[in-house]
Design a protein around this motif. Structure first.
Motif, short mmCIF file in Angstrom:
data_model
loop_
_atom_site.label_atom_id
_atom_site.label_comp_id
_atom_site.label_asym_id
_atom_site.label_seq_id
_atom_site.Cartn_x
_atom_site.Cartn_y
_atom_site.Cartn_z
N LEU B 112 0.82 -1.22 0.00
CA LEU B 112 0.00 0.00 0.00
C LEU B 112 0.86 1.27 0.00
O LEU B 112 0.49 2.27 -0.63
N ALA B 113 1.98 1.25 0.70
CA ALA B 113 2.85 2.44 0.73
C ALA B 113 3.39 2.72 -0.67
O ALA B 113 3.46 3.88 -1.10
N GLY B 114 3.77 1.65 -1.38
CA GLY B 114 4.23 1.83 -2.76
C GLY B 114 3.13 2.42 -3.64
O GLY B 114 3.34 3.39 -4.37
N ASP B 115 1.94 1.84 -3.54
CA ASP B 115 0.80 2.36 -4.31
C ASP B 115 0.56 3.83 -3.97
O ASP B 115 0.32 4.65 -4.85
N ALA B 116 0.61 4.12 -2.67
CA ALA B 116 0.34 5.48 -2.20
C ALA B 116 1.35 6.46 -2.76
O ALA B 116 1.00 7.55 -3.22
N LEU B 117 2.63 6.07 -2.76
CA LEU B 117 3.69 6.95 -3.26
C LEU B 117 3.53 7.20 -4.77
O LEU B 117 3.72 8.32 -5.25
N LEU B 118 3.19 6.15 -5.51
CA LEU B 118 3.01 6.31 -6.96
C LEU B 118 1.83 7.24 -7.25
O LEU B 118 1.95 8.19 -8.01
N ASN B 119 0.70 6.94 -6.61
CA ASN B 119 -0.48 7.79 -6.83
C ASN B 119 -0.20 9.23 -6.41
O ASN B 119 -0.55 10.19 -7.11
N TYR B 120 0.46 9.37 -5.27
CA TYR B 120 0.72 10.72 -4.73
C TYR B 120 1.71 11.48 -5.61
O TYR B 120 1.70 12.73 -5.62
N ALA B 121 2.55 10.76 -6.34
CA ALA B 121 3.47 11.42 -7.27
C ALA B 121 2.67 12.21 -8.31
O ALA B 121 2.96 13.38 -8.59
#
Lengths: 297, 297
Positions: B112-121
């Protein structure tokens, strides 16, 4: 209106739109294109792109600016399922009766296919800047997509859901509301709001659409909980009572089945009343929202 | 010029930019904000945002339009490491001497942290539309970001890399070139090209920048392989010879150490020559590219 038939027709055409934007299965990295295709075509009601397009129609939207966003929202929904099914998350080998993406392609490709779908959703949505529409609208739609899919939207809900699982004692009604509003609700809101924004709806109208979507999303989710207790296994496509076996705390756990049904009715009535306060009309959208909530699967 | 010192100063200021865009650690989903902060601040040379900003400066870019993109590229780089470290991928518990994100927060939160970082980018990059710059430039930069990070860029390279691992016999020079160009090269290209585009560089200039970045990215990667064989464990921060133990097929495996060193020199010379064919000058950028390739860690 034969709503099921109408819905199927629209689902097919929404699926065509999504597939049209997907990369061809070729080249050195063809396995990821294959995994993306597999994940996207493994079924699904295509509710989000349909809701988006119907809201776009409601406000008199014209042209193909909506299509990249229809694809994008379905790609985001799909990636969230692919990652949700991973062994580290829900560890599901089947979804809608078919092997999940990681079950077919392995766990590493499951992670990468989800990443690819999320990234490709934004890559696809950016095509809307080519359409003959004010770029301010497209940028506003992009912002809604990113916000509602991210940590202040779907991912935020997902995080609290994952943290709460298997710790029933710690679940509170407040947390459950947060999860329902964000995990499922946020993408429904994004779908309808993006449709409105791209069609040129006013700020006030977009706000009304957001409220309608919020209530429908919540009602949809509570209906899901009711069906898990009462539904027919064959029509539902998943085992009845799976929430209880998974120690999953749902709206029904807190409110009981009768109160839950009342809540579904209240939310749906309010949503439809708000929608009908608008001078714009889309009969199919009204029927759809009603059907979504009172569906039997 | 004391390049190491200059680079450290710029790394600090790039890190400040990234952190400024991150959500505060608060609210119901605070654990994901915490995991994002942890992942981003766990070290790193901040090369991508630095290269972006220096290329922006090279073409006389002004104002803060570059900052959301500096943050976005570092967030994408970070998410790729977080997912790369997952048990299903490289299964690394340590990175730069610190516990990896999934080691600290658990595997589900790692996903989820990876997903969050990508989306937040993407959510962060969209802030650039607020800057006082032609939106056409911002849209072009958004497209570059999405393309180079996705299946035709970094993820595409990652897929072929994952598929090739532990199957040394099937690795070909063609596959290795593909992996190097996409897995590491694509984000370096995106960084420099976005800097150029946002500063208003011409199409021809952006093309030159792409070539320079491609060569530097490749040289950087080959140097990595050389260091894995020859480097000093203490300065490198990872065990020497780990590629061989992991049966990893590298450029050195194909070309041998001497030819690899020649290739690094050839690529770097060509890249710097192309860069210096531009009338615009940025002495630090020249020194940086040279340093990156001939670094000892």
């Amino acid at each position: 209106m034969d709503i099921k038939n109408e819905l199927n027709l629209r689902a097919e055409s929404a699926e065509d739109v999504v597939i049209r934007f997907l990369p061809d299965v070729e080249g050195m990295q063809s396995s990821i294109f294959d995994a993306m295709q597999y994940s996207v075509t493994a079924g699904g009601k295509r509710l989000r792109p349909i809701l988006m397009n119907e809201t776009f129609q409601l406000f008199g939207g014209e042209g193909d600016v909506i299509e990249p966003f229809m694809a994008a929202i379905e790609l985001i929904h799909t990636y969230s399922l692919v990652h949700d099914d991973l062994p580290a998350m829900d560890n599901d080998m089947l979804r809608r009766g078919k092997p999940t993406t990681h079950a077919v392609y392995g766990e590493a490709m499951g992670v990468l296919a989800g990443d690819a779908l999320l990234n490709y959703a934004f890559e696809t949505a950016l095509n809307a800047y080519d359409a003959d529409v004010d770029t301010v609208r497209v940028t506003e739609a992009m912002r809604l997509l990113a916000r509602k899919a991210g940590v202040f939207g779907m991912i935020g809900g997902q995080v609290v859901d994952v943290e709460s699982e298997k710790k029933q004692l710690e679940m509170t009604k407040e947390k459950l509301d947060f999860i329902y509003e964000l995990k499922t609700g946020a993408l429904i809101e994004a779908s309808m709001m993006i449709g409105a924004v791209l069609a040129g709806a006013t700020e006030k109208q977009v706000e009304i659409v957001e409220n309608v979507a919020k209530k429908i999303g919540l009602a949809f989710q509570i209906q899901d909980d009711i069906l898990d207790v009462e539904g027919d296994e064959a029509t539902l496509g998943k085992p009845i009572g799976s929430d209880e076996r998974n120690e999953k705390c749902t709206f029904v756990t807190f409110a009981g089945i009768e109160k839950s049904k009342e809540e579904v009715k209240r939310l749906t009535d309010e949503a439809l009343e708000e929608l009908n306060s608008l001078p714009q009309k889309n009969e199919f959208l009204n029927e759809l929202l009603n059907y979504l909530v009172y569906r039997d699967k």
